[in-house]
Scaffold this motif. Sequence first.
Motif, PDB file in Angstrom:
ATOM      1  N   SER A 230       0.808  -1.224   0.000  1.00 47.94           N
ATOM      2  CA  SER A 230       0.000   0.000   0.000  1.00 47.94           C
ATOM      3  C   SER A 230       0.841   1.274   0.000  1.00 47.94           C
ATOM      4  CB  SER A 230      -0.934  -0.011   1.212  1.00 47.94           C
ATOM      5  OG  SER A 230      -0.163  -0.212   2.381  1.00 47.94           O
ATOM      6  N   ASP A 231       2.151   1.152  -0.204  1.00 49.08           N
ATOM      7  CA  ASP A 231       2.990   2.364  -0.226  1.00 49.08           C
ATOM      8  C   ASP A 231       2.558   3.260  -1.391  1.00 49.08           C
ATOM      9  OD1 ASP A 231       5.133   4.246  -0.383  1.00 49.08           O
ATOM     10  OD2 ASP A 231       6.369   2.821   0.741  1.00 49.08           O
ATOM     11  N   PRO A 232       2.225   4.521  -1.112  1.00 49.84           N
ATOM     12  CA  PRO A 232       1.785   5.394  -2.212  1.00 49.84           C
ATOM     13  C   PRO A 232       2.915   5.698  -3.204  1.00 49.84           C
ATOM     14  CG  PRO A 232       1.885   6.604  -0.131  1.00 49.84           C
ATOM     15  CD  PRO A 232       2.156   5.169   0.191  1.00 49.84           C
ATOM     16  N   ASP A 233       4.171   5.581  -2.770  1.00 53.25           N
ATOM     17  CA  ASP A 233       5.295   5.819  -3.683  1.00 53.25           C
ATOM     18  C   ASP A 233       5.559   4.521  -4.459  1.00 53.25           C
ATOM     19  OD1 ASP A 233       7.663   6.242  -4.986  1.00 53.25           O
ATOM     20  OD2 ASP A 233       8.651   7.236  -3.289  1.00 53.25           O
ATOM     21  N   LYS A 234       5.191   4.530  -5.737  1.00 49.04           N
ATOM     22  CA  LYS A 234       5.279   3.310  -6.554  1.00 49.04           C
ATOM     23  C   LYS A 234       6.717   2.794  -6.691  1.00 49.04           C
ATOM     24  CE  LYS A 234       0.974   3.062  -6.965  1.00 49.04           C
ATOM     25  NZ  LYS A 234       0.582   2.615  -5.643  1.00 49.04           N
ATOM     26  N   LEU A 235       7.674   3.688  -6.477  1.00 52.66           N
ATOM     27  CA  LEU A 235       9.076   3.274  -6.631  1.00 52.66           C
ATOM     28  C   LEU A 235       9.591   2.518  -5.395  1.00 52.66           C
ATOM     29  CD1 LEU A 235      10.507   6.524  -8.226  1.00 52.66           C
ATOM     30  CD2 LEU A 235      10.052   4.358  -9.384  1.00 52.66           C
ATOM     31  N   ALA A 236       8.784   2.496  -4.347  1.00 53.37           N
ATOM     32  CA  ALA A 236       9.246   1.903  -3.069  1.00 53.37           C
ATOM     33  C   ALA A 236       9.181   0.388  -3.079  1.00 53.37           C
ATOM     34  CB  ALA A 236       8.390   2.448  -1.922  1.00 53.37           C
ATOM     35  N   THR A 237       8.314  -0.154  -3.946  1.00 56.11           N
ATOM     36  CA  THR A 237       7.935  -1.569  -3.842  1.00 56.11           C
ATOM     37  C   THR A 237       8.171  -2.297  -5.162  1.00 56.11           C
ATOM     38  OG1 THR A 237       6.243  -0.880  -2.269  1.00 56.11           O
ATOM     39  CG2 THR A 237       5.948  -3.048  -3.245  1.00 56.11           C
ATOM     40  N   VAL A 238       8.907  -3.391  -5.113  1.00 53.64           N
ATOM     41  CA  VAL A 238       9.165  -4.181  -6.332  1.00 53.64           C
ATOM     42  C   VAL A 238       8.233  -5.382  -6.328  1.00 53.64           C
ATOM     43  CG1 VAL A 238      10.872  -5.561  -7.589  1.00 53.64           C
ATOM     44  CG2 VAL A 238      11.573  -3.483  -6.391  1.00 53.64           C
ATOM     45  N   ARG A 239       7.320  -5.409  -7.300  1.00 48.47           N
ATOM     46  CA  ARG A 239       6.359  -6.525  -7.362  1.00 48.47           C
ATOM     47  C   ARG A 239       6.913  -7.650  -8.230  1.00 48.47           C
ATOM     48  NH1 ARG A 239       1.487  -3.330  -9.688  1.00 48.47           N
ATOM     49  NH2 ARG A 239       3.232  -2.823 -11.038  1.00 48.47           N
ATOM     50  N   ILE A 240       6.434  -8.866  -7.923  1.00 52.35           N
ATOM     51  CA  ILE A 240       6.926 -10.038  -8.644  1.00 52.35           C
ATOM     52  C   ILE A 240       6.718  -9.899 -10.159  1.00 52.35           C
ATOM     53  CG2 ILE A 240       6.457 -12.522  -9.030  1.00 52.35           C
ATOM     54  CD1 ILE A 240       6.098 -12.895  -6.085  1.00 52.35           C
ATOM     55  N   THR A 241       5.617  -9.244 -10.549  1.00 55.56           N
ATOM     56  CA  THR A 241       5.312  -9.166 -11.989  1.00 55.56           C
ATOM     57  C   THR A 241       5.841  -7.889 -12.656  1.00 55.56           C
ATOM     58  OG1 THR A 241       3.176  -8.231 -11.411  1.00 55.56           O
ATOM     59  CG2 THR A 241       3.234 -10.603 -11.817  1.00 55.56           C
ATOM     60  N   ASP A 242       6.607  -7.081 -11.972  1.00 53.83           N
ATOM     61  CA  ASP A 242       7.167  -5.875 -12.602  1.00 53.83           C
ATOM     62  C   ASP A 242       8.016  -6.261 -13.811  1.00 53.83           C
ATOM     63  OD1 ASP A 242       6.024  -4.064 -10.876  1.00 53.83           O
ATOM     64  OD2 ASP A 242       7.813  -3.770  -9.641  1.00 53.83           O
ATOM     65  N   SER A 243       8.017  -5.366 -14.814  1.00 56.76           N
ATOM     66  CA  SER A 243       8.847  -5.620 -16.001  1.00 56.76           C
ATOM     67  C   SER A 243      10.317  -5.363 -15.632  1.00 56.76           C
ATOM     68  CB  SER A 243       8.435  -4.672 -17.135  1.00 56.76           C
ATOM     69  OG  SER A 243       8.771  -3.346 -16.752  1.00 56.76           O
ATOM     70  N   PRO A 244      11.256  -5.913 -16.412  1.00 56.53           N
ATOM     71  CA  PRO A 244      12.676  -5.639 -16.139  1.00 56.53           C
ATOM     72  C   PRO A 244      12.966  -4.141 -16.087  1.00 56.53           C
ATOM     73  CG  PRO A 244      12.465  -7.410 -17.738  1.00 56.53           C
ATOM     74  CD  PRO A 244      11.079  -6.901 -17.495  1.00 56.53           C
ATOM     75  N   GLU A 245      12.308  -3.376 -16.972  1.00 60.51           N
ATOM     76  CA  GLU A 245      12.543  -1.920 -16.995  1.00 60.51           C
ATOM     77  C   GLU A 245      12.083  -1.279 -15.681  1.00 60.51           C
ATOM     78  OE1 GLU A 245      10.795  -3.582 -19.407  1.00 60.51           O
ATOM     79  OE2 GLU A 245      12.551  -3.731 -20.719  1.00 60.51           O
ATOM     80  N   GLU A 246      10.917  -1.718 -15.195  1.00 65.84           N
ATOM     81  CA  GLU A 246      10.411  -1.156 -13.923  1.00 65.84           C
ATOM     82  C   GLU A 246      11.358  -1.508 -12.777  1.00 65.84           C
ATOM     83  OE1 GLU A 246       5.566  -1.114 -14.065  1.00 65.84           O
ATOM     84  OE2 GLU A 246       6.520  -3.065 -14.345  1.00 65.84           O
ATOM     85  N   ILE A 247      11.840  -2.756 -12.794  1.00 68.51           N
ATOM     86  CA  ILE A 247      12.726  -3.186 -11.703  1.00 68.51           C
ATOM     87  C   ILE A 247      14.012  -2.364 -11.714  1.00 68.51           C
ATOM     88  CG2 ILE A 247      14.070  -5.146 -10.790  1.00 68.51           C
ATOM     89  CD1 ILE A 247      11.794  -7.004 -11.745  1.00 68.51           C
ATOM     90  N   VAL A 248      14.583  -2.170 -12.904  1.00 63.39           N
ATOM     91  CA  VAL A 248      15.815  -1.369 -12.997  1.00 63.39           C
ATOM     92  C   VAL A 248      15.543   0.053 -12.501  1.00 63.39           C
ATOM     93  CG1 VAL A 248      17.441  -0.305 -14.620  1.00 63.39           C
ATOM     94  CG2 VAL A 248      16.879  -2.744 -14.833  1.00 63.39           C
ATOM     95  N   GLN A 249      14.419   0.613 -12.935  1.00 71.42           N
ATOM     96  CA  GLN A 249      14.124   1.996 -12.539  1.00 71.42           C
ATOM     97  C   GLN A 249      13.987   2.110 -11.015  1.00 71.42           C
ATOM     98  OE1 GLN A 249      10.253   3.514 -13.050  1.00 71.42           O
ATOM     99  NE2 GLN A 249      10.926   5.645 -13.355  1.00 71.42           N
ATOM    100  N   LYS A 250      13.301   1.138 -10.412  1.00 74.07           N
ATOM    101  CA  LYS A 250      13.085   1.198  -8.960  1.00 74.07           C
ATOM    102  C   LYS A 250      14.408   1.082  -8.196  1.00 74.07           C
ATOM    103  CE  LYS A 250       8.290  -0.287  -9.171  1.00 74.07           C
ATOM    104  NZ  LYS A 250       7.260  -1.305  -8.887  1.00 74.07           N
ATOM    105  N   PHE A 251      15.281   0.177  -8.654  1.00 76.19           N
ATOM    106  CA  PHE A 251      16.576   0.049  -7.954  1.00 76.19           C
ATOM    107  C   PHE A 251      17.465   1.261  -8.205  1.00 76.19           C
ATOM    108  CE2 PHE A 251      15.300  -4.328  -7.244  1.00 76.19           C
ATOM    109  CZ  PHE A 251      15.727  -4.499  -5.935  1.00 76.19           C
ATOM    110  N   ARG A 252      17.429   1.798  -9.436  1.00 71.58           N
ATOM    111  CA  ARG A 252      18.211   3.009  -9.717  1.00 71.58           C
ATOM    112  C   ARG A 252      17.864   4.129  -8.743  1.00 71.58           C
ATOM    113  NH1 ARG A 252      20.963   3.789 -14.577  1.00 71.58           N
ATOM    114  NH2 ARG A 252      20.084   2.579 -16.278  1.00 71.58           N
TER     115      ARG A 252
END
Length: 360
Positions: A230-252
């Motif tokens: 429920s974190d409102p900041d979408k970059l805070a949470t890595v979901r199992i189904t995130d795309s590789p691009e989303e995962i890279v962006q979140k860790f960056r």
Amino acid sequence: MAMRSMRKACGCRSFIRALHKGPEAAQTPQKDAVKRVFSGIQPTGIPHLGNYLGAIEAWVRLQEEHGLVLYSIVDLHSITVAQDPALLQQSILDMTAVLLACGINPEKSILFQQSQVPEHTQLSWILTCMVRLPRLQHLHQWKAKIATQKHGGTVGLLTYPVLQAADILLYRSTHVPVGEDQVQHMELVQDLAREFNKKYGEFFPVPRSILTSMKKVKSLRDPSAKMSKSDPDKLATVRITDSPEEIVQKFRKAMTDFTSEVTYEPARRAGVSNLVAIHAAVAGLPVEEALRLGAGMDTARYKLLVADAVIQRFAPIKREIEKLKMDRSHLEKVLQVGSAKAKELAHPVCQEVKKLVGFL
Ligand SMILES: Nc1ncnc2c1ncn2[C@@H]1O[C@H](COP(=O)(O)OC(=O)[C@@H](N)Cc2c[nH]c3ccccc23)[C@@H](O)[C@H]1O
């Protein structure tokens, strides 16, 4: 029937020993030699790295070691906050697909939908009548959740931990693999088991929490907080189904500090230490080995290494989720069969409880 199935549940104990148990777990005397494992997950939202490393991964291993293992998709818990009915139905099936894709095997554990076993709410009511109001009002999660609710939250949200106690005690469970955020709820379950036994005679084992070394995966944006759906900041949470691009962006964008070296010092450098812990866990390495791989890198480069390890870990799970989601009737069948098995175990226990309480 219930007792016969439960007696079958023994198996080797090495995994349980290997996991770190919370202090309350270590101190709880356990007379019951039979291990019965129970845990649950809310169907709302796609599981994230915290759910996966803190719970689901342990669930998969525990089903290999114990005869009686139950995992519940706790839809009754999810309606303690407002849900869209059509979306909830879909989420229950999606969660079934995710758990199967992560390795939950319905041949080895009972995977079921909580609302299909009405004994959960029956036992919950009996336990609700044993809890004093302030005990629930002082729980951290209640305080945190009402802060986000209009008009102070529902009564269901307040009594949510009692339903959780009923989930666990209904199967006379002995072990409950959960993340650290559930430890306070587990203390309530333990107290309720003891209180019930004191009043009505020894009946429920006092269940122990099983916490993994990843008992609290931190938010990528605020390493002082847990990673949360429920974190409102979408970059805070890595979901199992995130795309590789989303995962890279979140860790960056993960919050670290002004030191560029990669070290593991959870108290002093929570952000980078969270990355090291995630890296080690998803790659199946000791922390020292993760640090060795990150040696000489600055945190910016290390973030990409961690992102890649997460992408690799989730890739086969994601593919399997997509496949499973195409067969809705298979997912429904899994839940139907699992729920029937759970009901078979729950019914006689609930009947015994009713008798003890004084119902004819
Ligand atoms: N950041 C994190 N780091 C490590 N572990 C985490 C993190 N976030 C979540 N978890 C763990 O994931 C599991 C499912 O989370 P839920 O919020 O659905 O989990 C919940 O909302 C429970 N009330 C569901 C429940 C209902 N009845 C039960 C009976 C036994 C155990 C659990 C339950 C949990 O083990 C949770 O501790």
